[in-house]
Design an enzyme around this catalytic site. Structure first.
Site, mmCIF file in Angstrom:
data_model
loop_
_atom_site.group_PDB
_atom_site.id
_atom_site.type_symbol
_atom_site.label_atom_id
_atom_site.label_comp_id
_atom_site.label_asym_id
_atom_site.label_seq_id
_atom_site.Cartn_x
_atom_site.Cartn_y
_atom_site.Cartn_z
ATOM 1 N N ASP A 92 -7.899 0.540 10.928
ATOM 2 C CA ASP A 92 -6.706 1.355 11.102
ATOM 3 C C ASP A 92 -6.890 2.804 10.682
ATOM 4 O O ASP A 92 -6.255 3.701 11.234
ATOM 5 C CB ASP A 92 -5.532 0.735 10.339
ATOM 6 C CG ASP A 92 -4.873 -0.406 11.102
ATOM 7 O OD1 ASP A 92 -5.112 -0.510 12.317
ATOM 8 O OD2 ASP A 92 -4.125 -1.177 10.490
ATOM 9 N N SER A 133 -2.005 -9.765 3.469
ATOM 10 C CA SER A 133 -1.678 -8.527 4.170
ATOM 11 C C SER A 133 -1.090 -8.940 5.513
ATOM 12 O O SER A 133 -1.770 -9.542 6.343
ATOM 13 C CB SER A 133 -2.941 -7.678 4.377
ATOM 14 O OG SER A 133 -2.638 -6.545 5.165
ATOM 15 N N ASP A 135 0.814 -1.217 0.000
ATOM 16 C CA ASP A 135 0.000 0.000 0.000
ATOM 17 C C ASP A 135 0.846 1.266 0.000
ATOM 18 O O ASP A 135 0.684 2.144 -0.848
ATOM 19 C CB ASP A 135 -0.944 0.004 1.214
ATOM 20 C CG ASP A 135 -2.011 -1.072 1.119
ATOM 21 O OD1 ASP A 135 -2.243 -1.587 0.010
ATOM 22 O OD2 ASP A 135 -2.603 -1.406 2.163
ATOM 23 N N ARG A 166 -0.743 1.335 16.348
ATOM 24 C CA ARG A 166 -1.163 2.458 15.522
ATOM 25 C C ARG A 166 -1.058 3.815 16.218
ATOM 26 O O ARG A 166 -0.584 4.785 15.608
ATOM 27 C CB ARG A 166 -2.579 2.232 14.988
ATOM 28 C CG ARG A 166 -2.706 1.051 14.024
ATOM 29 C CD ARG A 166 -1.604 1.040 12.987
ATOM 30 N NE ARG A 166 -1.793 0.004 11.988
ATOM 31 C CZ ARG A 166 -0.863 -0.859 11.621
ATOM 32 N NH1 ARG A 166 0.324 -0.835 12.210
ATOM 33 N NH2 ARG A 166 -1.092 -1.738 10.678
#
Length: 415
Positions: A128, A180, A19, A99
């Site tokens: 996220d 992922s 990404d 995060r």
């Protein structure tokens, strides 16, 4: 896009994965802006120099790699561990915990470099995006936010792979295996590909931190965890820093197949998703801490802590790390766990993790009260009065409402 047309310099939370790799050229093409790549080392097993070079080769004007492993372990993982935070009873929040720290590092670099915008690589379907942007709102609400997945024409990972190839960006994902993977000090998670079918078993060669429990050693391994104030401080009698302790225990527990979970969970955005997680050290530490809490916390405090644990987990999962409620819950835990100090021995065997011995200088366990043998500390006749008073509300209620007893006495047959 008109509201963001004036973006000059954007700080991108960069991982070097699929990404964010394609986002560097995409941001430059779409916005004509300078891109500053920000990499937070939260314990992922990566070649950070290679990631830095990849970011620069992709068009980033600079790339900052910031090592925050000890901060991650001390200030994020261990407080959540002390809270017993497990989302929906199974997920130990590895991604969710990282995060807010990654976003904090990103904001710090953005302010230092004079950026006027922040960007992340989260999709519009996931949790996220919320976690990053709530952190941005708490730490730097004046900076603009760009979320390419909510804007660009690329609709799938296959589209991203094709875009990367057109721009000469090497990526590890392929259309045949578009996993992922998110990895940090606390866990490794897997999503996508065949895992999107909850009826399909995870490929056995996918796991990175744990061996298949069937292939684990045929003899158990015993490990002793030391705690002070509810936080792990030692492994087998050796004091370690938070990050070092987790790394060491990951290796030990992973070798015995401990820490795998395969779950369907409820995302914050409303859909269900399937994730496979490896959290070997976390699984052992949580089991050990719960065992020590049972020894050192009084009944009411222990039960109340168990009530708030799911709420704490929700706050973390929902991206509300910087919320006043989480800080308030930490205040309670700071007081409740000041005497949660001691050691717990855990048996690891073919994927299982079982506490088998525990001790503490602040143990509330009293042998003279608990023993089934002869004792002089407990007067068993006292139980009669206690039971009589404890049952008073029930006797009063059933006296007023005798029908609730609903007794059926069978007629005896015979003489």
């Amino acid at each position: 896009m008109s509201g963001l047309a004036s973006v000059r310099k954007v700080a991108l939370a960069y991982s070097g994965g699929l990404d964010t790799s394609v986002m560097v050229p995409w941001l430059r093409e779409r916005y004509g802006c300078e891109v500053v790549a920000v990499v937070a080392n939260v314990g992922q097993l990566e070649d950070f120099e290679a990631i830095r070079q990849k970011a620069l080769a992709s068009g980033a004007s600079s790339c900052y790699v910031v090592d925050v492993r000890e901060t991650f372990a001390r200030d994020y993982i261990f407080p959540a561990l002390r809270a017993g935070a497990v989302y929906e009873g199974r997920y130990l929040l590895g991604t969710a915990l990282a995060r807010p720290l990654i976003a904090k590092v990103q904001v710090e670099v953005a302010l230092r470099c004079g950026c006027d915008a922040l960007a992340h690589g989260c999709t519009g379907k996931g949790n996220d995006q919320v976690r990053f942007e709530l952190a941005y709102q708490a730490l730097a609400p004046h900076l603009k936010v760009i979320a390419p997945w909510r804007e660009w024409e690329l609709r799938s990972r296959e589209d991203e792979i094709a875009y990367a190839r057109r721009h000469g960006i090497p990526v590890s994902a392929t259309p045949e295996k578009p996993y992922s993977i998110d990895q940090n000090l606390w866990h490794t998670s897997y999503e996508g590909g065949v895992l999107e079918d909850p009826g399909a078993m995870a490929p056995p060669d996918m796991f990175q931190l744990t061996v298949d429990p069937a292939d684990a050693p045929d003899v158990p391994h015993y490990v002793q965890i030391g705690f002070e104030g509810g936080f792990p401080v030692s492994l087998d009698g050796v004091r370690m820093s938070p990050a070092s302790l987790i790394e060491s225990l990951n290796a030990i527990a992973g070798a015995h197949g401990v820490g795998r979970v395969d779950v369907v969970e409820n995302r914050l955005v409303g859909m269900k998703s399937r994730g496979v997680y490896e959290t070997p050290a976390g699984t052992v530490l949580l089991a050990a801490l719960k065992d020590l809490e049972a020894l050192t916390l009084d009944r009411d405090t222990l039960h109340f802590k168990e009530l708030i644990a799911p709420r704490y987990a929700e706050l973390v999962y929902y991206g509300q790390w910087y919320s006043p409620l989480r800080a308030a819950l930490d205040g309670f835990l700071e007081v409740s766990h000041r005497w949660v100090t001691g050691t717990v021995t855990v048996k690891l065997f073919k994927g299982s993790c079982v506490p088998v011995a525990r001790s503490s200088p602040y143990s509330l366990y009293r042998h003279d009260l608990a023993t089934f043998g002869e004792d002089a500390a407990y007067n068993q006749k006292d139980a009669e009065g206690f039971i009589h008073l404890f049952g008073l509300p029930t006797r009063v209620f059933t006296g007023v409402h005798p029908e609730v007893r609903d007794l059926k006495v069978e007629e005896q047959v015979g003489g």
